[in-house]
Write a protein that holds these residues in place. Structure first.
Motif, PDB file in Angstrom:
ATOM      1  N   UNK A   1       6.984  10.178  68.354  1.00  0.00           N
ATOM      2  CA  UNK A   1       6.544   8.873  67.881  1.00  0.00           C
ATOM      3  C   UNK A   1       7.462   7.761  68.368  1.00  0.00           C
ATOM      4  N   UNK A   2       8.759   8.044  68.363  1.00  0.00           N
ATOM      5  CA  UNK A   2       9.724   7.035  68.800  1.00  0.00           C
ATOM      6  C   UNK A   2       9.558   6.728  70.283  1.00  0.00           C
ATOM      7  N   UNK A   3       9.351   7.762  71.097  1.00  0.00           N
ATOM      8  CA  UNK A   3       9.144   7.537  72.524  1.00  0.00           C
ATOM      9  C   UNK A   3       7.861   6.754  72.792  1.00  0.00           C
ATOM     10  N   UNK A   4       6.835   6.973  71.978  1.00  0.00           N
ATOM     11  CA  UNK A   4       5.531   6.350  72.239  1.00  0.00           C
ATOM     12  C   UNK A   4       5.386   4.973  71.601  1.00  0.00           C
ATOM     13  N   UNK A   5       5.872   4.826  70.375  1.00  0.00           N
ATOM     14  CA  UNK A   5       5.599   3.602  69.615  1.00  0.00           C
ATOM     15  C   UNK A   5       6.817   2.728  69.364  1.00  0.00           C
ATOM     16  N   UNK A   6       7.998   3.234  69.682  1.00  0.00           N
ATOM     17  CA  UNK A   6       9.202   2.476  69.403  1.00  0.00           C
ATOM     18  C   UNK A   6       9.792   2.838  68.050  1.00  0.00           C
ATOM     19  N   UNK A   7      11.027   2.412  67.840  1.00  0.00           N
ATOM     20  CA  UNK A   7      11.753   2.837  66.651  1.00  0.00           C
ATOM     21  C   UNK A   7      11.333   2.108  65.375  1.00  0.00           C
ATOM     22  N   UNK A   8      10.939   0.842  65.477  1.00  0.00           N
ATOM     23  CA  UNK A   8      10.712   0.049  64.263  1.00  0.00           C
ATOM     24  C   UNK A   8       9.653   0.635  63.328  1.00  0.00           C
ATOM     25  N   UNK A   9       8.427   0.914  63.802  1.00  0.00           N
ATOM     26  CA  UNK A   9       7.436   1.476  62.884  1.00  0.00           C
ATOM     27  C   UNK A   9       7.837   2.856  62.363  1.00  0.00           C
TER      28      UNK A   9
END
Length: 380
Positions: free
Chosen positions: A256-264
């Protein structure tokens, strides 16, 4: 990724050591002649030592190959756990936990930095997930096994932790090359990323998150006692469920972090943490305890997301940023353990859980207000 899996053995050893005491607190307290809240301060001492010494020891060891530093830290780690296993007084046990915390302060940030360097930019999130997965596997296997063994004699558990540390030492010696990575040698330089308010805010998020978590997790045995009846075997099963859920959450977090970024990912994890802690305000039946255990997966969203956030905010000093994040994590653990002990003494387990919910809510609001995506490209 094989070498990164070997590095994860070290975080597994550290994770087992840091987490397993929680399930053994009643036995440790009885054996050392102190209250459960007093035994809980052994966890706080380990964590506070890590938080304070991580940047100091990082500066002192910066000129050495990171893999060699990890090996040295693991040697001290094994010795400190042997000392804990042999301790007959609270004072000796406390000293050994401080020594173990110092060793962990050397091991974890250097293991993460080596893993990031070996993985390459495109697989950085997965590498972080694998290394931090050592901690989640510790929750799934090491902690339940140690709690079950500790039902007979808590000292046997510490011997087990020492053996795991020795196995990690051998694996890294044989399987991981010596790497000298760029990093600040002076303490002032290692703390320099904190001059960036975004990095400071990220560190505070980590501290608040783990303070909320460890306010209850340190005292998991009395908190879940209405469901377990004080049975070490049942507690071990619940901890195993929590750990398995954590492994799953950790794997999902990396992708998820690789795809959507850390914030969400971070904000989603914090929202889940509030719900998870609030669940324990209900009468703690076995059903509630199992749901709480399964819900432990959400915590790992925040762990991986925060690691990624740090190396993105400080691309030219990612090693120092990861060290700061590690210190913030253990500072939160220390504060949570201390707060939980005070709450337990004043109002019992209900006060412990209420305190945890309040801290988690503060963490979520603070993070939503301060976390802004950064376009910086990550390099090491």
């Amino acid at each position: 990724m094989l070498r990164i899996l070997v590095l994860a053995m070290a975080t597994f050893a550290v994770g087992t050591d840091g987490f397993v005491i929680n399930g053994l607190l009643p036995a440790v307290a009885r054996d050392l002649g102190v209250p459960v809240a007093g035994a809980g301060q052994l966890v706080a001492a380990f964590a506070l030592t890590y938080a304070v010494l991580s940047p100091v020891l990082g500066a002192l060891t910066a000129r050495f190959a990171r893999t060699r530093v990890v090996l040295g830290g693991l040697g001290v780690f094994v010795a400190s756990n042997v000392l804990t296993a042999l301790a007959t007084t609270y004072e000796v046990a406390m000293a050994s936990r401080i020594l173990a915390g110092a060793a962990a302060a050397v091991i974890t940030p250097n293991v993460v930095a080596v893993a990031v360097a070996l993985a390459g930019e495109q697989r950085r999130g997965r590498a972080l997930a694998l290394v931090m997965g050592g901690l989640s596997v510790a929750s799934a296997v090491g902690v339940p096994l140690g709690t079950w063994i500790g039902g007979t004699d808590w000292r046997l558990t510490l011997w087990l932790v020492a053996a795991v540390g020795a196995a990690a030492w051998i694996g890294i010696l044989v399987g991981v090359p010596a790497l000298v990575l760029p990093g600040p040698a002076r303490l002032r330089d290692r703390l320099a990323p904190l001059a960036d308010r975004r990095v400071l805010a990220a560190a505070l998020t980590t501290t608040l998150t783990f303070a909320a978590l460890y306010t209850t997790v340190t005292y998991v045995a009395p908190v879940l006692a209405p469901a377990t009846g004080g049975d070490a075997g049942l507690l071990a099963v619940l901890l195993a469920i929590t750990g398995i859920a954590g492994v799953a959450g950790n794997a999902v977090a990396g992708h998820l972090t690789d795809r959507r970024g850390a914030r969400p990912v971070v904000l989603g994890g914090l929202t889940g943490l509030i719900v998870l802690q609030a669940l324990l305000l209900l009468p703690v039946s076995m059903t509630v305890a199992v749901v709480w255990a399964v819900g432990g997966a959400v915590v790992w969203l925040t762990v991986v997301g925060q690691q990624h956030r740090m190396v993105t905010l400080a691309p030219q000093s990612s090693t120092a940023a990861l060290g700061i994040n590690g210190s913030a994590l253990y500072l939160g653990t220390a504060l949570g353990s201390a707060a939980g002990g005070v709450a337990l003494g004043i109002g019992g387990t209900g006060a412990v859980v209420g305190t945890a919910v309040a801290i988690a809510a503060i963490a979520a609001v603070f993070t939503a207000a301060t976390f802004r995506p950064s376009p910086a490209k990550v390099t090491v």
